[in-house]
Design an enzyme around this catalytic site. Structure first.
Site, PDB file in Angstrom:
ATOM      1  N   HIS A  72      95.748  22.232 -22.482  1.00 55.44           N
ATOM      2  CA  HIS A  72      96.450  22.184 -23.767  1.00 55.44           C
ATOM      3  C   HIS A  72      97.744  21.397 -23.621  1.00 55.44           C
ATOM      4  CE1 HIS A  72      94.538  25.632 -26.296  1.00 55.44           C
ATOM      5  NE2 HIS A  72      93.639  24.903 -25.684  1.00 55.44           N
ATOM      6  N   TYR A 202     101.132  29.812 -33.380  1.00 54.37           N
ATOM      7  CA  TYR A 202     102.048  30.941 -33.460  1.00 54.37           C
ATOM      8  C   TYR A 202     102.604  30.987 -34.872  1.00 54.37           C
ATOM      9  CZ  TYR A 202     102.181  31.334 -28.326  1.00 54.37           C
ATOM     10  OH  TYR A 202     101.857  31.516 -27.004  1.00 54.37           O
ATOM     11  N   PRO A 294     104.018  39.435 -24.385  1.00 53.84           N
ATOM     12  CA  PRO A 294     103.020  38.369 -24.217  1.00 53.84           C
ATOM     13  C   PRO A 294     103.313  37.110 -25.019  1.00 53.84           C
ATOM     14  CG  PRO A 294     102.156  40.106 -25.626  1.00 53.84           C
ATOM     15  CD  PRO A 294     103.461  40.605 -25.087  1.00 53.84           C
ATOM     16  N   TYR A 386     107.905  26.962 -21.835  1.00 51.02           N
ATOM     17  CA  TYR A 386     106.520  27.362 -22.056  1.00 51.02           C
ATOM     18  C   TYR A 386     105.616  26.844 -20.948  1.00 51.02           C
ATOM     19  CZ  TYR A 386     102.494  28.863 -24.824  1.00 51.02           C
ATOM     20  OH  TYR A 386     101.354  29.518 -25.268  1.00 51.02           O
TER      21      TYR A 386
END
Length: 391
Positions: A72, A202, A294, A386
């Protein structure tokens, strides 16, 4: 029996450590409270940073990951009904993440350990006890198949999670714990349906947070924020999909395919750190020492970086007769842990609806998100955290 390293816990951190030590010629035994099937049945994270990918390669178990995993190059942030992409390679100099479920990581490591004939004791229940780790001759006792067993070792690695025996064996006055419990949970659903998008979405909405994730091109993992008072049995599959749909943009809503759940559960969110991560010859790694929400996809990746630091220290001890790596293990690991805790707390605070905060909180979140996606510096900060900070 005698071994060099006794590893408590056969989750990904314990198995990863065991494989790295085996590759370095260091003997180890793994003890696991539950059965192998139970361990494989736990549905957990699915985003791997480069450090985790590199360790899988170092262990010689990366073939299936590279064949079936999904690289990704970004994520989508949805707020005020519109999606905005964070371009990882463009913001981090080419870095990406790999979507490959923790269950598959565990399965690959289990298969490698079994093929090598390395000793692993499953279903030892609550019988494991740690002894002498504050001296020079630690040992582990346990009961298996009605027999009392003892393992003498040089070091003990506590990779047995938040509720495990390892951290609980440390005297209370020798450890300091930091914790934040969030006032909501994630209701998650796993289904054999194609994902709504090829990257993670998200969503920040007035109804609460949502996440559209996947495990493969044909298996999706979806989450919606729910109150801690909710019970999973109160949520039918249809009710879940209805609520998820309300939190998506029109394009994602149109592409949402419904299918029967393979697994459905509610997970509470917490930030937790135990300091230090070393007590004599006992070393904590992974969830035994820290928990992250998470939201930032850091749990498994932090465990992997702990294992990297710890395995390097143990190998250095045996090959170079140096204690430097082990002496600095806790400080090095915790420095990275706290940065990941900060990022996960920030991202969680940005994306979720907190009870009792009123409409102004939603408007402030939307303003910050607007700044985030329109500022290269802010987008770069999100992206580099990230994909994973350097070791």
């Amino acid at each position: 029996m005698r071994t060099q390293v006794a590893i408590i816990g056969a989750g990904p951190s314990g198995l990863l450590l065991g494989q790295l030590l085996h590759k370095a010629g260091i003997s180890n035994v793994i003890l696991e409270r539950q059965s192998a099937d139970y361990v494989l049945g736990r549905i957990r994270a699915g985003v791997l940073e480069q450090v985790a990918v590199d360790l899988m390669e170092e262990c010689g178990v990366a073939d299936r990951m590279h064949k079936e995993g999904l690289v990704h190059e970004g994520i989508e942030l949805l707020f005020q009904g519109q999606r905005h992409r964070i371009d990882f390679p463009g913001l981090t100099g080419g870095k990406t993440v790999m979507v490959y479920g923790q269950t598959e990581v565990t399965r690959d490591l289990m298969a490698a350990r079994s093929a090598a004939g390395l000793p692993t004791y499953y279903e030892v229940g609550d019988s494991v006890r740690l002894h002498g780790f504050d001296g020079t001759s630690p040992k582990v006792t346990f009961r298996k198949d009605g027999r009392d067993e003892e393992i003498a070792c040089d070091f003990i690695a506590g990779c047995d999670g938040y509720h495990g025996v390892s951290r609980a064996s440390v005297p209370k006055d020798a450890i300091r714990e930091y914790e934040k419990v969030y006032p909501f949970g994630w209701l998650g659903l796993l289904a054999d349906v194609p994902p709504v998008f090829h990257e993670l979405i998200y969503a920040n909405t007035e109804r609460g947070f949502a996440l559209c994730s996947m495990r493969s091109p044909t298996r999706s993992r979806y989450y919606v924020q729910v109150p801690l008072t909710d019970k999973v049995e109160e949520w039918s599959d249809d009710a879940f999909y209805d609520e998820l749909s309300r939190r998506l943009d029109p394009e994602a809503r149109e592409r949402l395919v419904r299918g029967p759940s393979l697994e459905k559960s509610i997970a509470p969110l917490r930030s937790f750190v135990a300091e230090p991560m070393r007590f004599g010859r006992l070393f904590l790694a992974g969830d035994a020492a820290h928990i992250v929400p998470p939201t930032g996809a850091k749990g498994l990746n932090l465990a992997a970086s702990d294992v990297k630091y710890l395995s390097d220290g143990i190998v250095e001890h045996y090959r170079e007769r140096s204690s430097a790596g082990l002496d600095h293990y806790s400080d090095r690991a915790l420095r990275r842990v706290w940065k990941a805790e900060r990022f996960s707390w920030w991202f969680t605070s940005l994306m979720h609806k907190f009870p009792g905060e009123g409409p102004i909180a939603q408007k402030l979140q939307e303003a910050e998100l607007d700044y985030l996606v329109n500022s290269k510096a802010a987008s770069m900060s999100l992206a580099e955290n990230y994909v994973g900070l350097p070791l």
